[in-house]
Motif scaffolding. Structure first.
Motif, PDB file in Angstrom:
ATOM      1  N   GLY A 152     -10.583  -5.196   4.603  1.00 33.85           N
ATOM      2  CA  GLY A 152     -10.308  -3.765   4.506  1.00 33.85           C
ATOM      3  C   GLY A 152      -9.380  -3.588   5.667  1.00 33.85           C
ATOM      4  O   GLY A 152      -8.505  -2.538   5.968  1.00 33.85           O
ATOM      5  N   MET A 153      -9.508  -3.979   6.808  1.00 32.91           N
ATOM      6  CA  MET A 153      -8.847  -3.799   8.122  1.00 32.91           C
ATOM      7  C   MET A 153      -7.253  -4.201   8.011  1.00 32.91           C
ATOM      8  O   MET A 153      -6.556  -3.193   8.183  1.00 32.91           O
ATOM      9  CB  MET A 153      -9.283  -4.360   9.389  1.00 32.91           C
ATOM     10  N   ALA A 154      -7.086  -5.398   7.384  1.00 29.72           N
ATOM     11  CA  ALA A 154      -5.804  -5.720   7.007  1.00 29.72           C
ATOM     12  C   ALA A 154      -5.020  -4.753   6.031  1.00 29.72           C
ATOM     13  O   ALA A 154      -3.803  -4.378   6.254  1.00 29.72           O
ATOM     14  CB  ALA A 154      -5.599  -7.093   6.464  1.00 29.72           C
ATOM     15  N   GLU A 155      -5.856  -4.350   5.268  1.00 27.79           N
ATOM     16  CA  GLU A 155      -5.210  -3.377   4.160  1.00 27.79           C
ATOM     17  C   GLU A 155      -4.971  -2.082   5.125  1.00 27.79           C
ATOM     18  O   GLU A 155      -3.715  -1.327   4.706  1.00 27.79           O
ATOM     19  CB  GLU A 155      -6.552  -3.061   3.117  1.00 27.79           C
ATOM     20  N   ILE A 156      -5.724  -1.528   5.689  1.00 27.69           N
ATOM     21  CA  ILE A 156      -5.229  -0.343   6.709  1.00 27.69           C
ATOM     22  C   ILE A 156      -4.320  -0.342   7.467  1.00 27.69           C
ATOM     23  O   ILE A 156      -3.440   0.402   7.611  1.00 27.69           O
ATOM     24  CB  ILE A 156      -6.656   0.005   7.409  1.00 27.69           C
ATOM     25  N   LEU A 157      -4.140  -1.512   8.256  1.00 27.64           N
ATOM     26  CA  LEU A 157      -3.032  -1.986   9.280  1.00 27.64           C
ATOM     27  C   LEU A 157      -1.863  -2.175   8.385  1.00 27.64           C
ATOM     28  O   LEU A 157      -0.722  -1.402   8.686  1.00 27.64           O
ATOM     29  CB  LEU A 157      -3.398  -3.005   9.949  1.00 27.64           C
ATOM     30  N   LYS A 158      -1.764  -2.576   7.199  1.00 30.60           N
ATOM     31  CA  LYS A 158      -0.491  -2.687   6.620  1.00 30.60           C
ATOM     32  C   LYS A 158       0.047  -1.301   5.932  1.00 30.60           C
ATOM     33  O   LYS A 158       1.243  -1.243   5.633  1.00 30.60           O
ATOM     34  CB  LYS A 158      -0.867  -3.472   5.235  1.00 30.60           C
ATOM     35  N   SER A 159      -0.870  -0.504   6.038  1.00 31.87           N
ATOM     36  CA  SER A 159      -0.401   1.093   5.337  1.00 31.87           C
ATOM     37  C   SER A 159       0.417   1.723   6.150  1.00 31.87           C
ATOM     38  O   SER A 159       1.013   2.589   6.203  1.00 31.87           O
ATOM     39  CB  SER A 159      -1.627   1.818   5.132  1.00 31.87           C
ATOM     40  N   SER A 160       0.611   1.189   7.668  1.00 37.04           N
ATOM     41  CA  SER A 160       1.336   1.777   8.548  1.00 37.04           C
ATOM     42  C   SER A 160       2.421   0.982   9.042  1.00 37.04           C
ATOM     43  O   SER A 160       2.244  -0.165   9.405  1.00 37.04           O
ATOM     44  CB  SER A 160       0.370   2.135  10.003  1.00 37.04           C
ATOM     45  N   LYS A 161       3.868   1.751   9.177  1.00 34.84           N
ATOM     46  CA  LYS A 161       4.816   0.421   9.844  1.00 34.84           C
ATOM     47  C   LYS A 161       4.527   0.074  11.110  1.00 34.84           C
ATOM     48  O   LYS A 161       4.819  -1.037  11.510  1.00 34.84           O
ATOM     49  CB  LYS A 161       6.060   1.591   9.613  1.00 34.84           C
ATOM     50  N   GLN A 162       3.951   0.939  11.805  1.00 36.38           N
ATOM     51  CA  GLN A 162       3.599   0.797  13.307  1.00 36.38           C
ATOM     52  C   GLN A 162       2.554  -0.277  13.525  1.00 36.38           C
ATOM     53  O   GLN A 162       2.541  -0.905  14.560  1.00 36.38           O
ATOM     54  CB  GLN A 162       3.113   1.971  13.878  1.00 36.38           C
ATOM     55  N   THR A 163       1.696  -0.596  12.489  1.00 39.29           N
ATOM     56  CA  THR A 163       0.692  -1.688  12.668  1.00 39.29           C
ATOM     57  C   THR A 163       0.782  -2.787  11.965  1.00 39.29           C
ATOM     58  O   THR A 163       0.054  -3.887  11.828  1.00 39.29           O
ATOM     59  CB  THR A 163      -0.665  -1.074  12.505  1.00 39.29           C
ATOM     60  N   SER A 164       1.627  -2.724  10.882  1.00 42.65           N
ATOM     61  CA  SER A 164       1.711  -3.794   9.889  1.00 42.65           C
ATOM     62  C   SER A 164       2.107  -5.203  10.354  1.00 42.65           C
ATOM     63  O   SER A 164       1.952  -6.132   9.807  1.00 42.65           O
ATOM     64  CB  SER A 164       2.737  -3.475   8.783  1.00 42.65           C
ATOM     65  N   GLY A 165       2.947  -5.283  11.382  1.00 43.80           N
ATOM     66  CA  GLY A 165       3.065  -6.431  12.082  1.00 43.80           C
ATOM     67  C   GLY A 165       1.915  -7.365  12.527  1.00 43.80           C
ATOM     68  O   GLY A 165       2.029  -8.619  12.731  1.00 43.80           O
ATOM     69  N   LEU A 166       0.884  -6.694  12.670  1.00 43.04           N
ATOM     70  CA  LEU A 166      -0.391  -7.324  12.901  1.00 43.04           C
ATOM     71  C   LEU A 166      -1.035  -8.066  11.947  1.00 43.04           C
ATOM     72  O   LEU A 166      -2.054  -9.054  12.196  1.00 43.04           O
ATOM     73  CB  LEU A 166      -1.505  -6.231  13.613  1.00 43.04           C
ATOM     74  N   VAL A 167      -0.615  -7.860  10.810  1.00 41.88           N
ATOM     75  CA  VAL A 167      -1.022  -8.652   9.533  1.00 41.88           C
ATOM     76  C   VAL A 167      -0.248  -9.867   9.196  1.00 41.88           C
ATOM     77  O   VAL A 167       0.865  -9.773   8.968  1.00 41.88           O
ATOM     78  CB  VAL A 167      -1.221  -7.526   8.213  1.00 41.88           C
ATOM     79  N   VAL A 168      -0.835 -10.927   8.998  1.00 46.01           N
ATOM     80  CA  VAL A 168      -0.220 -12.078   8.891  1.00 46.01           C
ATOM     81  C   VAL A 168      -0.662 -12.832   7.416  1.00 46.01           C
ATOM     82  O   VAL A 168      -1.779 -12.255   6.968  1.00 46.01           O
ATOM     83  CB  VAL A 168      -0.579 -13.205  10.022  1.00 46.01           C
ATOM     84  N   PRO A 169       0.100 -13.796   7.091  1.00 50.00           N
ATOM     85  CA  PRO A 169      -0.198 -14.300   5.714  1.00 50.00           C
ATOM     86  C   PRO A 169      -1.478 -14.967   5.674  1.00 50.00           C
ATOM     87  O   PRO A 169      -2.049 -15.443   6.736  1.00 50.00           O
ATOM     88  CB  PRO A 169       0.677 -15.370   5.314  1.00 50.00           C
ATOM     89  N   TYR A 170      -2.500 -15.064   4.630  1.00 54.24           N
ATOM     90  CA  TYR A 170      -3.728 -15.241   4.290  1.00 54.24           C
ATOM     91  C   TYR A 170      -3.908 -16.920   4.908  1.00 54.24           C
ATOM     92  O   TYR A 170      -3.442 -17.725   4.578  1.00 54.24           O
ATOM     93  CB  TYR A 170      -4.089 -15.233   2.705  1.00 54.24           C
ATOM     94  N   LEU A 171      -4.858 -16.769   5.868  1.00 55.90           N
ATOM     95  CA  LEU A 171      -5.383 -17.935   6.392  1.00 55.90           C
ATOM     96  C   LEU A 171      -4.294 -18.870   7.403  1.00 55.90           C
ATOM     97  O   LEU A 171      -4.281 -20.082   7.267  1.00 55.90           O
ATOM     98  CB  LEU A 171      -5.984 -19.066   5.538  1.00 55.90           C
ATOM     99  N   ASP A 172      -3.194 -18.014   7.741  1.00 55.53           N
ATOM    100  CA  ASP A 172      -2.038 -18.812   8.208  1.00 55.53           C
ATOM    101  C   ASP A 172      -2.361 -18.536   9.748  1.00 55.53           C
ATOM    102  O   ASP A 172      -1.866 -17.545  10.271  1.00 55.53           O
ATOM    103  CB  ASP A 172      -0.809 -18.183   7.837  1.00 55.53           C
ATOM    104  N   ALA A 173      -3.114 -19.600  10.300  1.00 54.02           N
ATOM    105  CA  ALA A 173      -3.380 -19.436  11.583  1.00 54.02           C
ATOM    106  C   ALA A 173      -2.186 -19.676  12.509  1.00 54.02           C
ATOM    107  O   ALA A 173      -2.136 -18.906  13.758  1.00 54.02           O
ATOM    108  CB  ALA A 173      -4.585 -20.747  12.050  1.00 54.02           C
TER     109      ALA A 173
END
Length: 907
Positions: free
Chosen positions: A474-495
């Motif tokens: 859910g945190m990834a979902e919330i961060l993606k909803s904002s342009k200012q934080t979406s960059g913190l979300v990376v593809p699934y399990l892409d270490a």
């Protein structure tokens, strides 16, 4: 502090049972022999009415020599002073023990405080099915088998000493008192609710924060380790909660408390279920069904969590639910020291790296596969290879349970082989995470699946940039909803992608600061524990108000006799009263509002023959769903008005059964399973109306079996045809209808050898018996009765069984709409769609019809090759769409339909 819940003993609910002497043993042996005798079985009906015809006497009549009476009398389980039927027994002139055996046990009267016959019957239904006396069974064999004489809840303590009499009580159910996310959240919820209510904690399991939960509440009831989570035990437990606390509502925190929800709802106590878990983590599939169809309020922590449940449970599509992220949780104190993964105890501040200018990346949580700790280590190795301008260290904080020790061993090996020993460390669990947050620069949520972990909320509120995998939380979902934080979300399990973000943040302090400010702003606008608990409280109180309206509707429905318990409850009618059935219906109906939406029939059953409550809710302009009134109650209050929601019902009671008819009748029967033919032929033979029979089957061998069966019957006017195994039963039927093979008949009966390979054999057999019984007969000559209705009612075009299930299009609407367009279907209804959401249809595709009523379908000329190949899916095919279009065809052709209702045929 008040903690309760442990039983006095592990045996028989903690009760000190009477000891047995040699005489009782002898009586047991004698009674066992009696039960095994033929005479005992033959005289069962006489024993059932024993004593009812005796005139009242003033003096006790000597009891006959009866080993069952003697066994109970001498067992120590019968207390004449306690037994509620003692006075009635004296008036009847029989002993209280005999009264218990003949009347009291069936009426649910307890013989003493040591035995509960209602509980015993519900807990062990094999006793009832065997026709055995409940107390007798317990004394003969149940006790030795380890069965319980009374509910475990009867021996629990329910603390009341700290209740404020001026406050109402709320129950908070907690699955375990561990220092994990859901339990910590429960402690915070209790603390907030305690400001307004008396809060009692219901603990499924004890744990390190038990004392903290007790301190925050007015007391706790902790279930014993051997408490069995079955309806009989749970209902008894909930009755005790209702008796001692009269709770306003229940907060069921996490799906692991789902077991309590149906029982509280049955007792009229609404629940607010907080769902933090992905559906895919709760297996087997179906485990959450009862939660989703009984819980008054469902609250998911994130949209991604709700979607996970929607993907697995069709019934959830009928429900209104909320998505509310929880607030920031404070950490409760431990009851005792907690085992850790590293040397040193909790809060060993020496584990935290010094502020030496390095960037510290933290991961926090119990070391388990779901947390994806291996991806955290992989990211550390990638960061080391990228050589950022500032040194980066990684630390994982959390304990490891003994059963996950092999996983931890694997992780330690990964650390060694990745060469990150110098920059990576496992730390022990911290009771106070503030020192960790003060030192941490970046939080990395490496979980495979993690709904909305508390540590990411805490990190975000403190401005710690949180890197996480898309579609994993859910945190990834919330961060993606904002342009200012979406960059913190990376593809699934892409270490590797996570490592690149961490390096960017380490190398560019200004970028780190921008993310820090942005994530703090996002978090402060979303995560507020006070508001979160206020929202829960509002939902609970709204359900309390809704229950009050339900009670008014229940009284009206019962007063007007507008409920059929046998139809609604089906086989459960033997264990539930009509009043309980009405409450169950009203509860289910309330949960699916607005009822006019698709699929609500997955939750609501038919409460009254000839009436469809969901059609009433969607079609009757005088019904206002927003007022909170149930459609059945409104239907009864307004005098049972006419409309599409109401149809005729053909019943065997009082119906004329003509010996002969002027109608020309043909039966079409498709038998892919010829072994079922004998019962079918026998049912036709019980009727007296002459019929022709056309049988279709899928091979020459099957045709030979059918001909052999016919040769032994009186069905002389019959033919057998081999057809391709396409289109199941409806394909050959419509093909024959299209070719005019039934043109010379007035009425057609369409049947098949119903067998449902996708379900248990018993389910298929029950459905087949239900359909054949309604349309051909069992004890009644239903075929004659139905054909008599056709003969006397020219407008009647279609007859099929009254099914309690209110299925609609399910996955067949798109196909049905295309077919309806080809039919030129028109409906005399002011609907925005060509097909309504709710309607009646012959479930199982068996019916009687006039050929003209099916002409719109026959004209389509569907070829056998147009049908799907075997194996056919259980839904979403042309076959399933045609089944649902049959009544629309009859209506379009100018006919009306009726259903049959045979009360003893249940489904």
């Amino acid at each position: 502090m008040t903690i309760s819940g442990q039983t006095k003993s592990d045996s028989d609910a903690g009760t000190d049972l009477p000891s047995e002497g040699p005489l009782v043993e002898a009586l047991r042996a004698e009674l066992a022999a009696v039960y095994a005798s033929t005479s005992w079985r033959i005289t069962a009906p006489l024993r059932a009415v024993r004593g009812k015809a005796r005139p009242p006497q003033t003096q006790a009549v000597p009891e006959p020599s009866n080993p069952e009476v003697e066994l109970i009398r001498r067992s120590g389980f019968f207390d004449e002073a306690f037994y509620p039927g003692a006075e009635d027994a004296r008036a009847m002139g029989i002993s209280p023990v005999e009264h218990y055996l003949t009347k009291g046990e069936a009426a649910g009267l307890a013989p003493s405080r040591l035995f509960d016959p209602v509980y015993y019957a519900r807990r062990y239904d094999d006793v009832v099915k065997a026709g055995r006396g409940r107390l007798s069974h317990y004394l003969l064999s149940g006790k030795q088998e380890g069965r319980s004489a009374r509910p475990k809840a009867d021996d629990l303590d329910f603390p009341t000493d700290r209740l404020d009499p001026n406050r109402e009580t709320v129950i908070v159910a907690v699955h375990e008192a561990t220092r994990t996310g859901a339990a910590i959240l429960a402690w915070n919820i209790i603390g907030q609710l305690q400001r307004r209510y008396n809060v009692i904690a219901l603990l499924k399991r004890d744990g390190p924060i038990t004392q903290a939960l007790v301190s925050a509440s007015c007391g706790a009831v902790i279930l014993p380790e051997k408490f069995v989570l079955v309806d009989a035990e749970l209902d008894a437990l909930v009755r005790q909660f209702v008796k001692h606390y009269s709770p306003r509502y229940v907060v069921a925190n996490s799906v692991e408390t789902r077991y309590f929800v149906p029982s509280f709802e049955r007792m009229g106590v609404p629940t607010v279920s907080l769902i933090h878990e992905f559906s895919s983590t709760v297996r087997p599939l179906g485990e959450l069904s009862q939660l989703f169809v009984t819980g008054s309020q469902l609250v998911f922590s994130a949209n991604i969590v709700a979607q996970s449940a929607l993907d697995d449970y069709k019934s959830l599509h009928t429900r209104a639910f909320k998505v509310i992220p929880q607030g920031a949780s404070a950490l409760p104190p431990n009851d005792a020291a907690v085992g850790t993964t590293a040397t040193g105890g909790p809060d060993n501040l020496g584990q935290i790296p010094s502020d030496d200018g390095s960037v510290w990346v933290v991961g926090i949580g119990t070391i388990t596969m779901r947390k994806g700790v291996e991806f955290f280590i992989a990211a550390a190795a990638s960061v080391q290879r990228m050589m950022p301008s500032r040194p980066v260290k990684f630390g994982w904080i959390g304990k490891c349970y003994w059963f996950d020790q092999p996983y931890l061993d694997y992780l330690n090996e990964q650390v060694k082989r990745s060469g990150v020993e110098a920059s990576f460390r496992f730390l022990s669990e911290f009771e106070d995470l503030e020192p960790v947050y003060r030192r941490a620069d970046i939080c990395f949520l490496s979980s495979r699946l993690d709904p909305l972990p508390n540590i990411t909320i805490d990190s975000a509120l403190r401005g710690i940039p949180t890197v996480c995998f898309d579609e994993a939380s859910g945190m990834a979902e919330i961060l993606k909803s904002s342009k200012q934080t979406s960059g913190l979300v990376v593809p699934y399990l892409d270490a590797e992608a996570a490592a690149r973000v961490i390096v960017e943040l380490a190398n560019h302090p200004a970028q780190w600061q921008a993310y820090s400010d942005a994530i703090r702003a996002v978090a402060s606008g979303r995560f507020d524990m006070v508001q979160y608990v206020e929202a829960i409280d509002k939902l609970g109180l709204a359900s309390v108000d809704a229950n009050a309206l339900v009670e008014l509707d229940r009284a009206e429905i019962m007063r007007r006799d507008a409920f059929n318990p046998a139809l609604y409850l089906g086989p459960a009618v033997s264990t539930m009263s009509a009043d309980e059935g009405v409450r169950k219906y009203l509860h289910a109906s309330r949960l699916v509002a607005p009822r006019g939406q698709p699929r609500t029939g997955l939750v609501v059953r038919r409460p009254l023959e000839g009436f469809h409550p969901l059609v009433y809710a969607s079609d009757n302009p005088d019904y206002d769903e927003a007022a909170g009134e149930d459609p059945l109650a409104h239907y009864a209050r307004t005098g049972f008005p006419e409309g599409r929601w109401k149809h005729g019902v053909i019943r065997p009671e009082g119906a004329a059964t003509p010996v002969s008819s002027t109608l020309r009748v043909v039966v079409h029967a498709h038998f892919h399973y010829p072994e079922l033919l004998g019962d079918f032929i026998d049912r036709i033979a019980r009727n007296e109306t002459p019929v022709d029979c056309v049988f279709t089957t899928t091979s020459e061998e099957r045709a030979k079996q059918i001909l052999e069966a016919l040769s032994l019957s009186d069905l002389t006017r019959a033919s057998v045809h081999v057809v391709p195994n396409k289109g199941r039963d409806i394909g050959p039927f419509l093909n024959a209808l299209h070719k005019g093979l039934f043109a010379n008949y007035d009425v057609i009966g369409h049947f098949h050898g119903k067998r449902s390979p996708h379900v248990d054999d018993a389910v298929g057999a029950t459905w087949r018996d239900f359909l054949w019984g309604h349309l051909l007969g069992d004890k009644e000559r239903m075929m004659d009765i139905i054909l008599g209705a056709f003969a006397s009612t020219p407008s009647l075009g279609l007859v099929f069984p009254e099914d309690p299930h209110l299925n609609d299009w399910d996955d067949n609407r798109e196909i049905a709409s295309a077919v309806a367009q080809q039919m030129g279907l028109s409906l005399p209804l002011p609907l925005p769609l060509p097909l309504p959401n709710h309607f009646d249809f012959p479930q199982g595709t068996m019916f009687w019809a006039r050929p003209a009523a099916l002409e719109p379908l026959a004209r389509l000329g569907i070829a056998l090759e147009d049908y799907p190949d075997e194996p056919v899916p259980i839904d979403g095919t042309l076959l399933h769409a045609l089944e649902r279009l049959i009544p629309f065809s009859a209506t379009h052709a100018g006919f009306r339909y009726a259903t049959t209702y045979v009360q003893e045929l249940l489904r």
